[in-house]
Scaffold this active site. Structure first.
Site, PDB file in Angstrom:
ATOM      1  N   GLY A 102       0.865  -1.168   0.000  1.00 16.04           N
ATOM      2  CA  GLY A 102       0.000   0.000   0.000  1.00 16.04           C
ATOM      3  C   GLY A 102       0.901   1.217   0.000  1.00 16.04           C
ATOM      4  O   GLY A 102       1.983   1.197   0.608  1.00 16.04           O
ATOM      5  N   THR A 155       1.435   4.270   1.331  1.00 16.95           N
ATOM      6  CA  THR A 155       2.079   4.839   2.511  1.00 16.95           C
ATOM      7  C   THR A 155       2.790   3.775   3.339  1.00 16.95           C
ATOM      8  O   THR A 155       3.763   4.083   4.040  1.00 16.95           O
ATOM      9  CB  THR A 155       1.064   5.591   3.385  1.00 16.95           C
ATOM     10  N   TYR A 157      -8.742  -4.103  -7.479  1.00 21.22           N
ATOM     11  CA  TYR A 157      -8.867  -3.859  -6.041  1.00 21.22           C
ATOM     12  C   TYR A 157     -10.135  -4.468  -5.463  1.00 21.22           C
ATOM     13  O   TYR A 157     -11.179  -4.500  -6.118  1.00 21.22           O
ATOM     14  CB  TYR A 157      -8.912  -2.355  -5.754  1.00 21.22           C
ATOM     15  N   ARG A 163      -5.328   9.098  -7.994  1.00 22.14           N
ATOM     16  CA  ARG A 163      -5.940   7.844  -8.442  1.00 22.14           C
ATOM     17  C   ARG A 163      -7.428   8.099  -8.672  1.00 22.14           C
ATOM     18  O   ARG A 163      -8.247   7.940  -7.766  1.00 22.14           O
ATOM     19  CB  ARG A 163      -5.729   6.741  -7.405  1.00 22.14           C
ATOM     20  N   ALA A 184       7.425   2.637  -7.330  1.00 20.52           N
ATOM     21  CA  ALA A 184       8.526   3.504  -7.757  1.00 20.52           C
ATOM     22  C   ALA A 184       8.483   4.842  -7.025  1.00 20.52           C
ATOM     23  O   ALA A 184       9.480   5.303  -6.460  1.00 20.52           O
ATOM     24  CB  ALA A 184       8.460   3.719  -9.264  1.00 20.52           C
ATOM     25  N   ASP A 234       6.700   5.587  -4.289  1.00 22.07           N
ATOM     26  CA  ASP A 234       6.732   5.384  -2.842  1.00 22.07           C
ATOM     27  C   ASP A 234       8.167   5.222  -2.347  1.00 22.07           C
ATOM     28  O   ASP A 234       8.550   5.773  -1.309  1.00 22.07           O
ATOM     29  CB  ASP A 234       5.932   4.141  -2.452  1.00 22.07           C
TER      30      ASP A 234
END
Length: 303
Positions: free
Chosen positions: A35, A37, A107, A173, A262, A264
């Site tokens: 995820g 974060t 998702y 997003r 990438a 993150d």
């Protein structure tokens, strides 16, 4: 070179999910946890010296897979004291599909506990108290239910007033938002609460119409960010601080295996260097180097 004079504690806020990533065999997948974060927190824990702590603020269920996620975070050295456990929810799931190194996602997050991570203002205030850095993203904002976004914003204002630094990756997003206008409005509202903004120009050009990275940087600086670092795929990275812009050469990537995380990982490499006293140029190179390493491997998290 010395560490910047802030509390050596980072708290990352958002949604951790089950990740199903393509395996080596055809039609095979491996399970992990990721995820946006969380990815940044995971890489930050590895980029920062032992004197720093990295915590994660979210919500999970009370089922077995949620417990497994908590164990994963603990084993990674990430603090879990601020993860709420909700008996009527679980964790979301996403599946990565790859074509020529570029990824697409499917998702399943309707029952994700993280959608309620910001419903308790007192819990947010306790989590943010004493934090030197609070990190969040546009996805953090997008998944929140009810009044969660307003509650989170209020807690961020309090934390900033107490000396905390807010770092924000817009991470646009559109599928997570009712429409593009709602997404852009929410992102700019959050950017006005941030000290550092870490956008990706390709996304910003698509959804805000920015002509070039300089336009992206200028828009976030006008919103109030003291430092903007504009990622630009394989192109030059632009920084803007105190009205001064600089261009930084990217790290050459010979082969892209999987571009997941990438941005993150760039954020983690950049922040890990910047927070420990390195200058902007060295910090950008640290971020670009880590991202180049990560996209040479499958999945969001790699050694």
């Amino acid at each position: 070179m010395t560490a910047r004079q802030i509390s050596p504690r980072i708290i990352s806020v958002g949604e951790a999910m089950i990740e199903l990533a393509p395996g080596d065999a055809p039609a095979s997948f491996s399970m992990g946890f990721a995820g946006d974060t969380l990815n940044t927190a995971w890489y930050l824990r590895r980029a920062l010296p032992a004197g720093w702590s990295v915590d994660y603020l979210s919500a999970v269920g009370t089922d077995a897979v949620s417990t497994r996620m908590l164990d994963f975070l603990t084993d990674a050295g990430i603090g879990t004291a601020h993860l709420a456990r909700l008996p009527d929810r679980t964790v979301g799931l996403y599946m990565i599909e790859l074509k020529d190194g570029e990824r697409s996602f499917s998702y399943w997050r309707g029952q994700s506990a993280a959608r309620r991570l910001a419903e308790d203002r007192a819990r947010l205030d306790r989590a943010f108290a004493g934090a030197g850095v609070i990190y969040l993203s546009g996805i953090t904002l997008a998944v929140l239910e009810g009044a969660g976004r307003a509650t989170l914003h209020a807690a961020l204002r309090t934390a900033r007033a107490a000396g905390g630094i807010v770092v924000f990756d817009p991470n646009l997003r559109p599928r997570l938002w009712p429409d593009g206008a709602a997404m852009c409005d929410a992102v700019m509202e959050a950017a006005a609460l941030a000290d550092i903004v870490l956008p990706s120009h390709e996304d910003e050009a698509t959804h805000f119409g920015d002509a070039d990275p300089a336009a992206t940087a200028a828009r976030y600086a006008a919103a109030g960010a003291g430092l903007v670092v504009v990622k630009n795929g394989g192109g030059e990275i632009l920084t803007l601080t105190e009205g001064k812009s600089a261009h930084h050469a990217p790290v050459v990537v010979e082969r892209v295996v999987d571009s997941t995380a990438a941005g993150d990982s760039f954020n983690a490499g950049f922040l890990g260097a910047w927070l420990t006293g390195q200058d902007l140029s060295a910090s950008v190179q640290a971020g670009a180097g880590l991202a180049a390493h990560v996209i040479g491997h499958r999945g969001a998290l790699c050694p």
